[in-house]
Motif scaffolding. Structure first.
Motif, PDB file in Angstrom:
ATOM      1  N   ARG A 311       0.855  -0.835  -0.067  1.00 54.46           N
ATOM      2  CA  ARG A 311       0.147   0.388  -0.048  1.00 54.46           C
ATOM      3  C   ARG A 311       0.370   0.970  -0.510  1.00 54.46           C
ATOM      4  N   ASP A 312       2.294   1.383   0.579  1.00 52.84           N
ATOM      5  CA  ASP A 312       2.595   2.324   1.071  1.00 52.84           C
ATOM      6  C   ASP A 312       3.777   2.252  -0.390  1.00 52.84           C
ATOM      7  N   LEU A 313       3.689   1.399  -1.336  1.00 52.55           N
ATOM      8  CA  LEU A 313       4.176   1.555  -2.545  1.00 52.55           C
ATOM      9  C   LEU A 313       3.084   2.263  -3.926  1.00 52.55           C
ATOM     10  N   GLY A 314       2.172   2.350  -3.484  1.00 53.94           N
ATOM     11  CA  GLY A 314       0.898   2.838  -4.409  1.00 53.94           C
ATOM     12  C   GLY A 314       0.287   1.186  -4.998  1.00 53.94           C
ATOM     13  N   PHE A 315       0.141   0.054  -4.380  1.00 50.44           N
ATOM     14  CA  PHE A 315      -0.484  -0.949  -4.951  1.00 50.44           C
ATOM     15  C   PHE A 315      -1.141  -2.276  -3.732  1.00 50.44           C
ATOM     16  N   GLU A 316      -1.887  -2.749  -4.546  1.00 48.41           N
ATOM     17  CA  GLU A 316      -2.680  -4.450  -3.324  1.00 48.41           C
ATOM     18  C   GLU A 316      -2.484  -5.622  -3.762  1.00 48.41           C
ATOM     19  N   VAL A 317      -1.664  -5.913  -2.786  1.00 48.80           N
ATOM     20  CA  VAL A 317      -1.243  -7.858  -2.794  1.00 48.80           C
ATOM     21  C   VAL A 317      -3.131  -8.261  -2.288  1.00 48.80           C
ATOM     22  N   GLY A 318      -3.243  -9.073  -2.834  1.00 45.57           N
ATOM     23  CA  GLY A 318      -3.828 -10.564  -1.921  1.00 45.57           C
ATOM     24  C   GLY A 318      -2.795 -11.074  -1.658  1.00 45.57           C
TER      25      GLY A 318
END
Length: 374
Positions: A311-318
């Motif tokens: 999130r800090d890098l600007g994307f989401e991981v599941g």
């Protein structure tokens, strides 16, 4: 490190170098050529390199022997499922935001990405260089065929690690990491019957195929899909001629389980099988090759950390539990383990195998931060 610069053209050149050394698991010399290239990268970063029994190579970055801090362990493998000459029909190529070729997604891009993460860490001299405890990398030669020669080294390294990061690819066509894997079992059932002429004296024969057919149904009935247990008879070989009652038949069985209890249940049941015809003898070989990587609190904490970094890098991981096994199955019962930290893409073991160039840099940045912060 969130704004960490990556040279995608250089990453592609390194990936091409590995992919164009075809490295099927059965050709140890070819696998060794991939390992030699990777060892060169490791030594350029100042690693201590060791060849371990069974063909595994260990690279240590900032790891102090007997130090108070344990290292983070990274697992990767140099072998692929693809035979020699696959490049003739599946050449390395870039099409838009995808790079294709045998072994790109599974998992040579994961190797390349790891070394770009390690280079970024080395360059963080102002922040103390290598993270506390350092980083230990194991590059194994036989993951695709069960890690028979490398399992001992993997488990030993896990016992000395504070966390294990596996750079197998994420879940296909997604950013999702792998927070659990099913255990994998392989069984071979060999039926020895009595041959006879199928027309003149069929009553003197004892059909190995008939007993094998009964066993197919019995074995597959052991599946409990609602518990994550699947059983598949994938290969049958038997008989000698159409007019001969068959004296031999062999079944090869694939088993996947979500829990060790299910693995023990299925293993015991398969080894307890008995032919109905007392003249037929059954030999059962095999068992669980990889224990289940059960989703537990230690992995959940690692996954939560990865989510926060992403999130800090600007994307989401599941995070998903998957049916295929990896070397993370061996380490998960020993140390906190997070899998799927390689390059996003799709097509593992398939003709459309590829890596997503638009997503790959994000995952290298994520791995870099995890190595720094875990």
């Amino acid at each position: 490190m969130g704004g960490m610069k990556l040279d995608l053209e250089a990453m592609l050149a390194d990936l091409r170098a590995l992919v164009e050394i075809e490295s099927p698991s059965t050709d140890l010399a070819a696998v060794g050529r991939v390992m030699d290239v990777v060892e060169g990268w490791a030594r350029e970063l100042g690693a201590r390199a060791r060849a371990l029994p069974g063909g595994t190579r260990q690279f240590s970055f900032g790891v102090e022997e007997g130090g108070a801090e344990r290292p983070v362990l990274v697992l990767m493998h140099a072998d692929t499922v693809w035979p020699h000459s696959t490049l003739e029909k599946m050449p390395f190529r870039v099409e838009g935001d995808r790079v294709y070729g045998p072994g790109t997604y599974d998992m040579k891009a994961g190797i390349v990405g790891t070394f770009y993460a390690l280079r970024a860490l080395r360059n963080q001299a102002a922040q103390g260089g290598w993270p506390r405890g350092g980083v230990q990398v194991l590059l194994t030669p036989d993951e695709e065929i069960g890690s028979l020669s490398s399992r001992e080294a993997i488990e030993a390294a896990a016992r000395g690690a504070r966390a294990v990061l596996v750079v197998e690819p994420p879940v296909a066509d997604s950013h999702a990491l792998k927070v659990g894997r099913k255990g994998v079992g392989d069984f071979r059932l060999t039926f020895h019957g009595v041959a006879s002429h199928a027309g003149n004296k069929p009553e003197e024969g004892a059909s190995a195929i008939t007993e094998a057919a009964r066993a197919v149904l019995a074995v597959q009935a052991l599946a409990h899909p609602e518990l994550g247990t699947t059983v598949s008879v994938g290969l049958i070989q038997g008989g000698s001629a159409v007019n001969v009652v068959p004296a031999e038949c062999v079944l090869d069985v694939d088993v996947r389980v979500s829990t060790l209890a299910e693995g023990e249940r299925v293993t015991a049941a398969i080894h307890a099988l008995k032919p109905q015809d007392g003249r037929v003898r059954l030999e059962v070989e095999g068992g669980l090759n990889r224990p289940p990587f059960e989703r537990g609190p230690q992995t959940e904490r690692l996954f939560a950390q990865a989510q926060a970094i992403a999130r800090d890098l600007g994307f989401e991981v599941g995070g998903e539990v998957v049916g295929g096994g990896s070397d993370g199955n061996f380490t998960a019962p020993i140390a906190p383990t997070l899998d799927g930290l390689g390059a996003p893409g799709d097509g593992a073991h398939a003709a459309h195998e590829h890596v997503r160039l638009d997503r790959w840099p994000d995952h290298v940045r994520l791995l870099t931060r995890l190595l720094q912060e875990v």
